[in-house]
Design a protein around this motif. Sequence first.
Motif, PDB file in Angstrom:
ATOM      1  N   UNK A 193       0.836  -1.203   0.000  1.00 42.10           N
ATOM      2  CA  UNK A 193       0.000   0.000   0.000  1.00 42.10           C
ATOM      3  C   UNK A 193       0.874   1.257   0.000  1.00 42.10           C
ATOM      4  N   UNK A 194       1.912   1.240   0.831  1.00 38.14           N
ATOM      5  CA  UNK A 194       2.832   2.380   0.878  1.00 38.14           C
ATOM      6  C   UNK A 194       3.548   2.545  -0.460  1.00 38.14           C
ATOM      7  N   UNK A 195       3.938   1.438  -1.068  1.00 36.72           N
ATOM      8  CA  UNK A 195       4.614   1.506  -2.360  1.00 36.72           C
ATOM      9  C   UNK A 195       3.715   2.157  -3.405  1.00 36.72           C
ATOM     10  N   UNK A 196       2.447   1.786  -3.410  1.00 35.20           N
ATOM     11  CA  UNK A 196       1.511   2.377  -4.362  1.00 35.20           C
ATOM     12  C   UNK A 196       1.380   3.878  -4.171  1.00 35.20           C
ATOM     13  N   UNK A 197       1.333   4.307  -2.915  1.00 37.99           N
ATOM     14  CA  UNK A 197       1.239   5.740  -2.617  1.00 37.99           C
ATOM     15  C   UNK A 197       2.497   6.475  -3.078  1.00 37.99           C
ATOM     16  N   UNK A 198       3.640   5.862  -2.812  1.00 39.57           N
ATOM     17  CA  UNK A 198       4.908   6.478  -3.211  1.00 39.57           C
ATOM     18  C   UNK A 198       5.018   6.583  -4.729  1.00 39.57           C
ATOM     19  N   UNK A 199       4.642   5.522  -5.422  1.00 41.35           N
ATOM     20  CA  UNK A 199       4.727   5.524  -6.884  1.00 41.35           C
ATOM     21  C   UNK A 199       3.800   6.584  -7.485  1.00 41.35           C
ATOM     22  N   UNK A 200       2.609   6.689  -6.937  1.00 39.61           N
ATOM     23  CA  UNK A 200       1.660   7.683  -7.453  1.00 39.61           C
ATOM     24  C   UNK A 200       2.181   9.098  -7.217  1.00 39.61           C
ATOM     25  N   UNK A 201       2.705   9.331  -6.019  1.00 40.29           N
ATOM     26  CA  UNK A 201       3.237  10.657  -5.704  1.00 40.29           C
ATOM     27  C   UNK A 201       4.448  10.985  -6.568  1.00 40.29           C
ATOM     28  N   UNK A 202       5.287   9.981  -6.811  1.00 42.11           N
ATOM     29  CA  UNK A 202       6.479  10.196  -7.633  1.00 42.11           C
ATOM     30  C   UNK A 202       6.098  10.532  -9.074  1.00 42.11           C
ATOM     31  N   UNK A 203       5.108   9.809  -9.601  1.00 47.88           N
ATOM     32  CA  UNK A 203       4.658  10.043 -10.976  1.00 47.88           C
ATOM     33  C   UNK A 203       4.059  11.440 -11.144  1.00 47.88           C
ATOM     34  N   UNK A 204       3.371  11.906 -10.117  1.00 46.80           N
ATOM     35  CA  UNK A 204       2.676  13.197 -10.200  1.00 46.80           C
ATOM     36  C   UNK A 204       3.388  14.297  -9.414  1.00 46.80           C
ATOM     37  N   UNK A 205       4.687  14.105  -9.191  1.00 48.75           N
ATOM     38  CA  UNK A 205       5.404  15.031  -8.311  1.00 48.75           C
ATOM     39  C   UNK A 205       5.438  16.457  -8.869  1.00 48.75           C
ATOM     40  N   UNK A 206       5.692  16.588 -10.152  1.00 52.26           N
ATOM     41  CA  UNK A 206       5.840  17.940 -10.729  1.00 52.26           C
ATOM     42  C   UNK A 206       4.542  18.731 -10.684  1.00 52.26           C
ATOM     43  N   UNK A 207       3.416  18.048 -10.726  1.00 51.08           N
ATOM     44  CA  UNK A 207       2.131  18.757 -10.684  1.00 51.08           C
ATOM     45  C   UNK A 207       1.706  19.091  -9.259  1.00 51.08           C
ATOM     46  N   UNK A 208       2.410  18.491  -8.293  1.00 50.64           N
ATOM     47  CA  UNK A 208       2.135  18.736  -6.874  1.00 50.64           C
ATOM     48  C   UNK A 208       0.695  18.379  -6.486  1.00 50.64           C
ATOM     49  N   UNK A 209       0.110  17.418  -7.215  1.00 44.83           N
ATOM     50  CA  UNK A 209      -1.272  17.022  -6.921  1.00 44.83           C
ATOM     51  C   UNK A 209      -1.346  15.855  -5.945  1.00 44.83           C
TER      52      UNK A 209
END
Length: 235
Positions: free
Chosen positions: A43-59
């Motif tokens: 679950x934590x990995x999924x959250x990290x991956x999503x945040x990493x993918x969308x990091x530049x948009x800060x969403x």
Amino acid sequence: MADDGDAKGMIAQEERELRRVFDHLAGYRTKKKLSQGITALKERKGQLEYSNTNFTSNTAPIFDAAGKKMTQPEIVAELHEVDGLIEKHNADLAALQASSTVRVIKSEDLFDAIKALGKVCSKKEISDMIWEADENLDGSVDWEELRGMFNRNLLDKTELEPVNLFNVVQFMTYDKKLCGTITADDTMAILFARYGQAQLETKMKTLFGDSDELSFVNYLDRVGKQRNPKKASNS
């Protein structure tokens, strides 16, 4: 517990199901903790991956254990760490389940497994159940001890053999989904193999009565009441 006149030892189908139950119970607490840990890490990995993918948009900002917003390098570093932990947990789980591993059922395993089926036992109830099968008195139950206990109960015509562990384990042989409830369909194959077509309907009626299914707690209550009270009082 055997019926008078038709006692026989364990049949092949029962032994296969009993082995499945032993594999489930042996090391249950440790396996449960590892499985829960793997789930949380994924679950934590999924959250990290999503945040990493969308990091530049800060969403999708994400925070560390201290509540601090993480930078992208920190996200990537934790992703590597989480991957390593998942791999280690999976390896530990596989090692516990390997056929070469010496496995036993401990009190904590039995307590947790029974609780998962819907019943909370006292420490004494659990220790008494372990004692019923613990031939070498090491405080745990190995495969041969569980197998011996199960077979003794199947052959017992006196109803003097302790049955608490047997009843728990027999329910689990029926409950292949380990969901805490059994239906007539769950028990039919084993009962047919043991008693044949001639006695199947009677055995099903004795076990289920007018119900279509039995919970773990109701099953224990029902089989307990079926035990001969005069003989049981002497056990």
